[in-house]
Design a protein around this motif. Structure first.
Motif, mmCIF file in Angstrom:
data_model
loop_
_atom_site.group_PDB
_atom_site.id
_atom_site.type_symbol
_atom_site.label_atom_id
_atom_site.label_comp_id
_atom_site.label_asym_id
_atom_site.label_seq_id
_atom_site.Cartn_x
_atom_site.Cartn_y
_atom_site.Cartn_z
ATOM 1 N N ALA A 152 25.284 106.335 46.997
ATOM 2 C CA ALA A 152 25.827 107.700 47.048
ATOM 3 C C ALA A 152 27.178 107.780 46.333
ATOM 4 O O ALA A 152 27.944 106.817 46.293
ATOM 5 N N GLY A 153 27.432 108.953 45.771
ATOM 6 C CA GLY A 153 28.677 109.175 45.025
ATOM 7 C C GLY A 153 29.529 110.214 45.713
ATOM 8 O O GLY A 153 30.179 109.936 46.711
ATOM 9 N N GLY A 154 29.486 111.450 45.180
ATOM 10 C CA GLY A 154 30.258 112.536 45.783
ATOM 11 C C GLY A 154 31.432 112.941 44.924
ATOM 12 O O GLY A 154 31.606 112.447 43.809
ATOM 13 N N PRO A 155 32.266 113.855 45.457
ATOM 14 C CA PRO A 155 33.306 114.476 44.637
ATOM 15 C C PRO A 155 34.336 113.499 44.061
ATOM 16 O O PRO A 155 34.874 113.745 42.994
ATOM 17 N N LYS A 156 34.611 112.404 44.758
ATOM 18 C CA LYS A 156 35.703 111.538 44.295
ATOM 19 C C LYS A 156 35.256 110.443 43.320
ATOM 20 O O LYS A 156 36.036 109.544 42.974
ATOM 21 N N THR A 157 34.012 110.529 42.857
ATOM 22 C CA THR A 157 33.495 109.505 41.946
ATOM 23 C C THR A 157 34.312 109.419 40.663
ATOM 24 O O THR A 157 34.482 108.345 40.093
ATOM 25 N N PHE A 158 34.820 110.564 40.185
ATOM 26 C CA PHE A 158 35.501 110.586 38.892
ATOM 27 C C PHE A 158 36.605 109.528 38.835
ATOM 28 O O PHE A 158 36.726 108.783 37.866
ATOM 29 N N LYS A 159 37.391 109.441 39.892
ATOM 30 C CA LYS A 159 38.482 108.461 39.898
ATOM 31 C C LYS A 159 38.084 107.152 40.577
ATOM 32 O O LYS A 159 38.496 106.081 40.146
ATOM 33 N N TYR A 160 37.260 107.253 41.631
ATOM 34 C CA TYR A 160 37.076 106.078 42.489
ATOM 35 C C TYR A 160 35.713 105.402 42.391
ATOM 36 O O TYR A 160 35.519 104.352 42.994
ATOM 37 N N GLY A 161 34.782 105.985 41.646
ATOM 38 C CA GLY A 161 33.465 105.351 41.533
ATOM 39 C C GLY A 161 32.565 105.692 42.722
ATOM 40 O O GLY A 161 32.913 106.515 43.575
ATOM 41 N N THR A 162 31.389 105.050 42.766
ATOM 42 C CA THR A 162 30.406 105.359 43.810
ATOM 43 C C THR A 162 30.334 104.203 44.822
ATOM 44 O O THR A 162 31.078 103.228 44.707
ATOM 45 N N THR A 163 29.396 104.315 45.751
ATOM 46 C CA THR A 163 29.269 103.285 46.800
ATOM 47 C C THR A 163 29.174 101.883 46.204
ATOM 48 O O THR A 163 29.723 100.930 46.758
ATOM 49 N N LYS A 164 28.498 101.766 45.058
ATOM 50 C CA LYS A 164 28.294 100.418 44.501
ATOM 51 C C LYS A 164 29.613 99.715 44.180
ATOM 52 O O LYS A 164 29.665 98.491 44.105
ATOM 53 N N ASP A 165 30.667 100.483 43.992
ATOM 54 C CA ASP A 165 31.963 99.878 43.663
ATOM 55 C C ASP A 165 32.711 99.387 44.899
ATOM 56 O O ASP A 165 33.817 98.861 44.779
ATOM 57 N N TYR A 166 32.131 99.598 46.078
ATOM 58 C CA TYR A 166 32.836 99.255 47.322
ATOM 59 C C TYR A 166 32.043 98.320 48.217
ATOM 60 O O TYR A 166 32.326 98.213 49.398
ATOM 61 N N ILE A 167 31.038 97.657 47.661
ATOM 62 C CA ILE A 167 30.249 96.724 48.476
ATOM 63 C C ILE A 167 30.492 95.307 47.952
ATOM 64 O O ILE A 167 30.137 94.990 46.815
ATOM 65 N N LEU A 168 31.076 94.471 48.798
ATOM 66 C CA LEU A 168 31.375 93.099 48.385
ATOM 67 C C LEU A 168 30.229 92.159 48.735
ATOM 68 O O LEU A 168 29.993 91.176 48.035
ATOM 69 N N GLY A 169 29.574 92.441 49.841
ATOM 70 C CA GLY A 169 28.504 91.540 50.260
ATOM 71 C C GLY A 169 27.559 92.233 51.219
ATOM 72 O O GLY A 169 27.922 93.229 51.858
ATOM 73 N N LEU A 170 26.345 91.721 51.288
ATOM 74 C CA LEU A 170 25.330 92.322 52.168
ATOM 75 C C LEU A 170 24.592 91.251 52.936
ATOM 76 O O LEU A 170 24.385 90.141 52.425
ATOM 77 N N LYS A 171 24.199 91.603 54.159
ATOM 78 C CA LYS A 171 23.177 90.818 54.860
ATOM 79 C C LYS A 171 21.920 91.664 54.801
ATOM 80 O O LYS A 171 21.939 92.846 55.192
ATOM 81 N N ILE A 172 20.863 91.036 54.312
ATOM 82 C CA ILE A 172 19.624 91.777 54.080
ATOM 83 C C ILE A 172 18.479 91.086 54.814
ATOM 84 O O ILE A 172 18.341 89.860 54.731
#
Ligand SMILES: Cc1cc2nc3c(=O)[nH]c(=O)nc-3n(C[C@H](O)[C@H](O)[C@H](O)COP(=O)(O)OP(=O)(O)OC[C@H]3O[C@@H](n4cnc5c(N)ncnc54)[C@H](O)[C@@H]3O)c2cc1C
Length: 461
Positions: A152-172
């Motif tokens: 997901a993105g949203g209004p602040k993507t222009f400066k801050y990017g989307t969810t993918k830019d804020y995930i360091l690691g996952l347990k799947i």
């Protein structure tokens, strides 16, 4: 596939009865999501509410053994039929895995369970001066698991990017029930293939996010929002580039067309200028001093771009009034007709005015009422079409218009989705936008992770 009774009997050995729903009425509720056009072809047989990673692993081992489809579900707010259980089976809801497990102020990270509501997380980290920017515009309800699955993105993507830019690691948890840990806790990680990124935006088709380590950033000291009006789409979109050229870096550059301005004024009056062709909503953030300076500079740039009625919020009330108007646009459009459908297309910024005018022409040709909003700093446009889906002619016209909008977008160098995803709703059109070899490799990746095609089947492809 197993019968409903057999699935229920199997799951009751793995979960307490209180975490299983099976009546038709209860299953009906979980057969729909935020998509108006897509109704599930089937009800889920069973809905489960796991409380631990181990329970999820056991459910997946059972489902994999018996080839039972499993569809993950956060808050069900996606707009593309991403969690419709079209093949029945199990719907897995994460509302009982909604804990923030850790917030580390020094490392600026948070570890969360998938059912954490995005807005709750934002509130918690902001209390200690940190910030998690992704905002799917419905952050009071939508979950981190859903945001990761949709990128997901949203209004602040222009400066801050989307969810993918804020995930360091996952347990799947993978479809066979095994656990995979990707990435880690560090800001940079060049250790092997970036598998974390593969799962982000995979729409719950490759694996189940059971825990995520998030990157946080410092919360800007202050923010203000500016609204400006234009007499033409060209002037509005050109001014987006003028803002960028002037070296101001807003967090948001959003757009409303004349129809959306008028529709918001009709149902949620906010004092908007209804005679103008378009409006931009521009948020700036930083220190108190920097936003004062940026605000002044921005006003000058906008004036030079022929904007009128430029207002910069001075108080929290003014800030909220502008944002409430922008955020009310979808709900206001929904009041025009029995139904509303919203789309999500993106082009290079230089093609924005062609896209917006083209969408208006296409909708006029098919007699469809549309309110266009968008995150134009990114080139991302959301046409919101008000219609009656039970009116066969109108529905057919909508389908024709939709395909024409996609063709136009692709001809302008854009693509089918910027942030909502493909789901069940757009899968028919994906070959228009994705290279056939790339599409083949996507299918091979799906097969590698999920050879029995049990995890969210019938989505994307
Ligand atoms: C009014 C409105 C405005 C919106 N505006 C925006 C916007 O500005 N920007 C934007 O990006 N999006 C927007 N969206 C769409 C947005 O993508 C979703 O609403 C939200 O991110 C989905 O979260 P959810 O918890 O509701 O997920 P759901 O809808 O429940 O699920 C979405 C997908 O995630 C999968 N999933 C859920 N949890 C997991 C998990 N733990 N592991 C694996 N897969 C999982 C599901 O199977 C499904 O494929 C908007 C939606 C609405 C209704």
């Amino acid at each position: 596939m197993l019968t409903k009774n057999k699935i229920e009997t199997g799951l009751k050995k793995l979960l307490p009865d209180s975490n299983i729903l099976s009546s038709i009425e209860e299953c009906y509720v979980y057969s729909q999501d935020g998509t108006n056009t897509g109704k599930s072809k089937k009800l889920p047989d069973i809905v489960v509410f796991p409380e631990s990673v181990e329970e999820i692993q056991k459910i997946m081992k059972f489902a994999n053994k018996h080839s039972v489809p499993v569809t993950c579900r956060g808050a069900g707010t996606n707009l593309i039929g991403a969690c419709l259980p079209n093949f029945g089976g199990i719907v897995m809801n994460f509302s009982k895995m909604n804990r923030i497990l850790d917030i580390n102020k020094t490392d600026m990270t948070a570890v969360v369970q998938p059912g954490v509501v995005v807005g709750e997380l934002q509130k918690k980290v902001e209390e200690i001066g940190l910030f998690f920017p992704p905002d799917p515009s419905n952050l009071r309800v939508s979950t981190i698991g859903g945001a990761i699955a949709q990128s997901a993105g949203g209004p602040k993507t222009f400066k801050y990017g989307t969810t993918k830019d804020y995930i360091l690691g996952l347990k799947i948890v993978l479809p066979d029930g095994s656990l995979m840990i990707t990435g880690g806790q560090t800001i940079k990680n060049a250790t092997g293939y970036p598998l974390t990124q593969l799962f982000i935006g995979s729409e719950g088709t490759l694996g189940i996010v059971v825990e995520a380590t998030l990157k946080l950033i410092p919360k800007p000291e202050a923010s203000r929002v500016m609204m400006a009006y234009f007499d033409s789409i060209e002037e509005a979109t050109l001014s987006v580039n003028n803002i960028i050229d002037s070296k101001i870096f807003p967090s948001t550059i959003d757009f409303m067309d004349n129809n959306s301005i008028n529709t918001v004024e009709k149902f949620y009056p906010a004092g908007l200028m209804t005679d103008k062709t378009a409006a931009l909503i521009i948020e700036i953030d930083g220190t108190y001093e920097s936003i004062q300076q940026d605000g002044e500079k921005l006003k000058e740039v906008l004036k030079e771009s022929n904007a009128v009625n430029i207002t910069l919020s001075n108080t929290k009330d003014e800030y909220d009034r502008i944002w409430t108007a922008r955020r009310s646009s979808f709900a206001a459009t929904a009041k025009l007709r029995p139904d509303v459908v919203t789309d999500d297309v993106i082009v290079p910024r230089s093609k924005l005015s062609q896209l917006i005018k083209g969408i208006n022409n296409i909708c006029a040709k098919y007699n469809l009422e549309t309110c266009i909003v968008g995150h134009v700093g990114d080139g991302n446009v959301h046409p919101q079409i008000a219609l009656n889906l039970d009116d066969l002619t109108e529905y057919k016209n909508y389908l024709l218009a939709k395909e024409e909008i996609y063709r136009l977008t692709i001809n302008l160098g854009g693509t089918l989705s910027a942030e909502h995803g493909i789901g069940a709703e757009k899968k028919k059109y994906i070959p228009m936008a994705v290279d056939s070899n790339a599409l083949d490799y996507m299918k091979k990746i799906k097969h590698l992770f999920d050879p029995k095609n049990i995890l969210n089947p019938g989505k994307i492809f």
